[in-house]
Design an enzyme around this catalytic site. Structure first.
Site, mmCIF file in Angstrom:
data_model
loop_
_atom_site.group_PDB
_atom_site.id
_atom_site.type_symbol
_atom_site.label_atom_id
_atom_site.label_comp_id
_atom_site.label_asym_id
_atom_site.label_seq_id
_atom_site.Cartn_x
_atom_site.Cartn_y
_atom_site.Cartn_z
ATOM 1 C CD1 TRP A 269 -2.210 -2.198 1.715
ATOM 2 C CD2 TRP A 269 -2.978 -1.168 -0.120
ATOM 3 N NE1 TRP A 269 -3.215 -2.965 1.185
ATOM 4 C CE2 TRP A 269 -3.710 -2.363 0.064
ATOM 5 C CE3 TRP A 269 -3.292 -0.361 -1.214
ATOM 6 C CZ2 TRP A 269 -4.734 -2.759 -0.803
ATOM 7 C CZ3 TRP A 269 -4.302 -0.756 -2.081
ATOM 8 C CH2 TRP A 269 -5.010 -1.942 -1.872
ATOM 9 C CG ASP B 168 -3.025 3.842 4.472
ATOM 10 O OD1 ASP B 168 -4.059 3.687 5.162
ATOM 11 O OD2 ASP B 168 -2.843 3.256 3.380
ATOM 12 C CE LYS C 187 -8.406 -2.275 4.556
ATOM 13 N NZ LYS C 187 -8.589 -3.384 3.646
HETATM 14 N N1 PLP Z 1 -4.236 1.304 2.422
HETATM 15 C C1 PLP Z 1 -4.353 0.178 3.136
HETATM 16 C C2 PLP Z 1 -3.487 -0.018 4.341
HETATM 17 C C3 PLP Z 1 -5.289 -0.787 2.763
HETATM 18 O O1 PLP Z 1 -5.417 -1.916 3.468
HETATM 19 C C4 PLP Z 1 -6.100 -0.556 1.623
HETATM 20 C C5 PLP Z 1 -7.138 -1.502 1.164
HETATM 21 O O2 PLP Z 1 -7.204 -2.638 1.390
HETATM 22 C C6 PLP Z 1 -5.919 0.619 0.905
HETATM 23 C C7 PLP Z 1 -4.983 1.534 1.337
HETATM 24 C C8 PLP Z 1 -6.743 0.916 -0.315
HETATM 25 O O3 PLP Z 1 -8.025 1.187 0.093
HETATM 26 P P1 PLP Z 1 -9.220 1.373 -0.913
HETATM 27 O O4 PLP Z 1 -9.467 0.045 -1.539
HETATM 28 O O5 PLP Z 1 -10.330 1.836 -0.022
HETATM 29 O O6 PLP Z 1 -8.838 2.385 -1.917
#
Ligand code: PLP
Length: 368
Positions: free
Chosen positions: A106, A175, A199
């Site tokens: 991520w 994040d 989550k």
């Molecule tokens: N950041 C983290 C730590 C994640 O676990 C996720 C999704 O699983 C994301 C970003 C991306 O999120 P989204 O699918 O809501 O764009």
């Protein structure tokens, strides 16, 4: 199969406590005797404004968010924030530079997206595999960076920061999509915290942004209106139609966390749950193997292999089959990592986690 029979270890969207789901179900057709539900409600109505305000109040209380931070409920997922962060903050540096720590899927995606807009510096030597956090002494921080970005819990890889990175006066952007409200966090140490809701704090569709006032209002002129922190802060996240039902559900989850003892209680439960699984792994004589360094193992997403460090495909299939028979879902590892991943979000109980630990022990006895 009743919903309550299933043990949901999904990585996200993920388990929501049954009492929250039941309340949402009750209110679906008739919210507080209005005769219609939140899905059918104007986002400009007094009732909906009240839902937004209540969610903000509860979040502020739960996370002890200081007054000089705004809470925004935005769309576009956490992925939208991979663009919004540079679009809103790169102007804080005279040469559009920002620092990134890349410890998993991520944060790698966030850094790649930011490269569209500015000069992005990965502060440490690139990792060959995402199983560790590079030692702080090796970080080459730029004191003129607009911000330092990192992902507090890498959901796919299972790497979690157990300390808050520091960068002098450079604002830290974190994040926390997969570990928000699972541990106490000193918000004042952060420039901004971003988190998708699906989550730990509700369902897909809304993304939370907690941001310090002085970081608002520096957006690039190309910044789309819906991602513009200033515009959204000025409009209380209601510049356009917000993800109203997702905000409502987040409000219900926040209430549930409050009534369940708050963040400290979630943190205690998280420590117990993750310990249950890691201790089976650590005492398995190598039958189960976690590839993540001890000091950054995630309490929330626990990846492991069965049958040795590289995993034995046959044993792993058998293991997943066995969990399926036990009504457990969501344990298959991410395709980029393989093996097994147990996701222990706030709504997953200690009892449910104990059942997984027991199953792991029994499976080991049968197959080691
Ligand atoms: N950041 C983290 C730590 C994640 O676990 C996720 C999704 O699983 C994301 C970003 C991306 O999120 P989204 O699918 O809501 O764009």
């Amino acid at each position: 199969t009743e919903k309550s029979d299933v043990i949901n270890f999904n990585p996200g969207p993920a388990k929501i406590d049954a009492s929250v789901m039941a309340k949402a179900q009750t209110e679906l057709l008739n919210y507080r005797n209005l005769g219609f539900g939140v899905l059918e409600m104007s986002h400009r109505s007094a009732e909906f404004i009240d839902i937004v305000e209540q969610a903000k109040t509860n979040l502020r209380e739960l996370m002890k968010i200081p007054d000089n931070y705004k809470i925004l409920f935005l769309q576009g997922g956490a992925t939208g924030q991979f663009s919004a962060v540079p679009l809103n903050l790169l102007n804080l540096s005279s040469d559009a530079t920002a620092d990134y720590i890349v410890t998993g899927t991520w944060s790698a995606k966030a850094a790649k997206e930011a490269e569209k807009f500015g000069n992005i510096n990965i502060v440490h030597p690139k990792l060959k595999k995402y199983t560790s956090i590079p030692a702080e002494e090796t970080w080459q921080l730029n004191p003129n960076a607009a911000y330092l970005y990192y992902c507090d819990n890498e959901t796919v890889n299972g790497v979690e920061f157990h300390f808050a990175p520091q960068a002098g006066n450079v604002p830290i952007i974190a994040d926390m999509s997969s570990n928000i409200l699972s541990k106490p966090v000193d918000v004042s140490k952060f420039g901004a915290i971003i988190a998708g809701a699906q989550k730990n704090i509700g369902c897909a569709g809304v993304t939370l942004v907690i941001i310090r006032d002085d970081l608002i209002g520096h957006q690039l002129k190309e910044c789309p209106a819906v991602l513009d922190y200033k515009l959204q802060a000025d409009m209380n996240s209601l510049y356009n139609t917000p993800p109203s039902y997702s905000i409502y559900l987040t409000g219900l989850v926040l209430e549930w966390i409050k009534n369940s003892g708050g963040v400290m209680s979630m943190a205690k439960r998280s420590a117990i749950k993750s310990q249950l699984i890691y201790s089976v792994i650590n005492n398995s004589n190598g039958f189960y193997h976690c590839m993540i360094d001890d000091d950054c193992r995630s309490r929330i997403n626990l990846p492991f292999r069965v049958g040795g460090p590289g995993g034995d495909q046959e044993l792993e299939s058998l293991f997943l089959e066995r969990t399926k028979q036990a009504n457990m879902v969501g344990l298959k590892g991410h395709r980029s990592v393989g093996g097994i991943r147990a996701s222990l979000y706030n709504a997953v109980t200690i009892e449910e986690t104990q059942k997984l630990a027991d199953l792991m022990l029994a499976f080991q006895q049968e197959h080691a």
